[in-house]
Design a protein around this motif. Sequence first.
Motif, PDB file in Angstrom:
ATOM      1  N   ARG A  29       0.840  -1.205   0.000  1.00  0.00           N
ATOM      2  CA  ARG A  29       0.000   0.000   0.000  1.00  0.00           C
ATOM      3  C   ARG A  29       0.871   1.250   0.000  1.00  0.00           C
ATOM      4  N   ASP A  30       1.898   1.274   0.840  1.00  0.00           N
ATOM      5  CA  ASP A  30       2.785   2.437   0.916  1.00  0.00           C
ATOM      6  C   ASP A  30       3.509   2.674  -0.409  1.00  0.00           C
ATOM      7  N   ILE A  31       3.962   1.603  -1.031  1.00  0.00           N
ATOM      8  CA  ILE A  31       4.653   1.733  -2.312  1.00  0.00           C
ATOM      9  C   ILE A  31       3.695   2.237  -3.383  1.00  0.00           C
ATOM     10  N   GLU A  32       2.478   1.722  -3.411  1.00  0.00           N
ATOM     11  CA  GLU A  32       1.494   2.169  -4.403  1.00  0.00           C
ATOM     12  C   GLU A  32       1.149   3.650  -4.211  1.00  0.00           C
ATOM     13  N   ILE A  33       1.069   4.106  -2.965  1.00  0.00           N
ATOM     14  CA  ILE A  33       0.818   5.530  -2.695  1.00  0.00           C
ATOM     15  C   ILE A  33       1.987   6.364  -3.207  1.00  0.00           C
ATOM     16  N   ALA A  34       3.202   5.926  -2.928  1.00  0.00           N
ATOM     17  CA  ALA A  34       4.393   6.649  -3.409  1.00  0.00           C
ATOM     18  C   ALA A  34       4.431   6.691  -4.931  1.00  0.00           C
ATOM     19  N   LEU A  35       4.057   5.589  -5.573  1.00  0.00           N
ATOM     20  CA  LEU A  35       4.019   5.568  -7.045  1.00  0.00           C
ATOM     21  C   LEU A  35       2.953   6.525  -7.574  1.00  0.00           C
ATOM     22  N   GLY A  36       1.807   6.576  -6.926  1.00  0.00           N
ATOM     23  CA  GLY A  36       0.751   7.517  -7.332  1.00  0.00           C
ATOM     24  C   GLY A  36       1.215   8.955  -7.216  1.00  0.00           C
ATOM     25  N   ASN A  37       1.910   9.272  -6.140  1.00  0.00           N
ATOM     26  CA  ASN A  37       2.446  10.630  -5.964  1.00  0.00           C
ATOM     27  C   ASN A  37       3.491  10.940  -7.021  1.00  0.00           C
ATOM     28  N   ALA A  38       4.346   9.975  -7.317  1.00  0.00           N
ATOM     29  CA  ALA A  38       5.361  10.171  -8.351  1.00  0.00           C
ATOM     30  C   ALA A  38       4.713  10.386  -9.712  1.00  0.00           C
ATOM     31  N   ARG A  39       3.667   9.631  -9.988  1.00  0.00           N
ATOM     32  CA  ARG A  39       2.964   9.767 -11.267  1.00  0.00           C
ATOM     33  C   ARG A  39       2.383  11.175 -11.413  1.00  0.00           C
ATOM     34  N   GLU A  40       1.867  11.707 -10.309  1.00  0.00           N
ATOM     35  CA  GLU A  40       1.333  13.078 -10.346  1.00  0.00           C
ATOM     36  C   GLU A  40       2.439  14.095 -10.620  1.00  0.00           C
ATOM     37  N   SER A  41       3.625  13.872 -10.089  1.00  0.00           N
ATOM     38  CA  SER A  41       4.727  14.812 -10.304  1.00  0.00           C
ATOM     39  C   SER A  41       5.349  14.649 -11.692  1.00  0.00           C
ATOM     40  N   ALA A  42       4.976  13.607 -12.409  1.00  0.00           N
ATOM     41  CA  ALA A  42       5.511  13.357 -13.752  1.00  0.00           C
ATOM     42  C   ALA A  42       4.620  13.982 -14.815  1.00  0.00           C
ATOM     43  N   ARG A  43       3.910  15.011 -14.441  1.00  0.00           N
ATOM     44  CA  ARG A  43       2.960  15.688 -15.331  1.00  0.00           C
ATOM     45  C   ARG A  43       3.202  17.191 -15.244  1.00  0.00           C
ATOM     46  N   VAL A  44       3.269  17.834 -16.398  1.00  0.00           N
ATOM     47  CA  VAL A  44       3.558  19.266 -16.450  1.00  0.00           C
ATOM     48  C   VAL A  44       2.564  19.958 -17.370  1.00  0.00           C
TER      49      VAL A  44
END
Length: 147
Positions: A29-44
């Motif tokens: 769960r923690d890793i999936e949350i971190a991946l979701g946050n990273a995915r959001e930061s990979a957008r400009v």
Amino acid sequence: MKKVWASVTGLLVITLVGCSTQGSTAAYRDIEIALGNARESARVDCPTQADCERFWQRTEIYVTQRSATPIRRSDDSKIETAEPHTFGAVYVWATRTTGGGVSTIQIRAMCRGMYRADGAPGLLYRTCAEQIRAVETDFRAFIGASS
């Protein structure tokens, strides 16, 4: 005495498996949350067309440097790399879309072997997740987009 020891050992194993499963579930769960946050930061979102062109050129460099495979297709709206033959290797795609007067550039890092065929985490899940998170988190700074 052997029966008591076997019972105690059995309870200990069940307890450890239960704790391990709970720990694994929490870690997943923690890793999936971190991946979701990273995915959001990979957008400009591009402030201007000139910025968007500059960001897109930097995005192509970023994809080339971070992907285990070469670019197989690149145009004004998509940068695609091939899926690697090697498990645990990260490959990166990028898209540029326009909607409502706003242009958005987004990258997506993927890793072969991260998930099993049934969608559950694969053997390389944690390794892949760490690599993907790094690629997606570093994207904005690399292309020069403000936060």
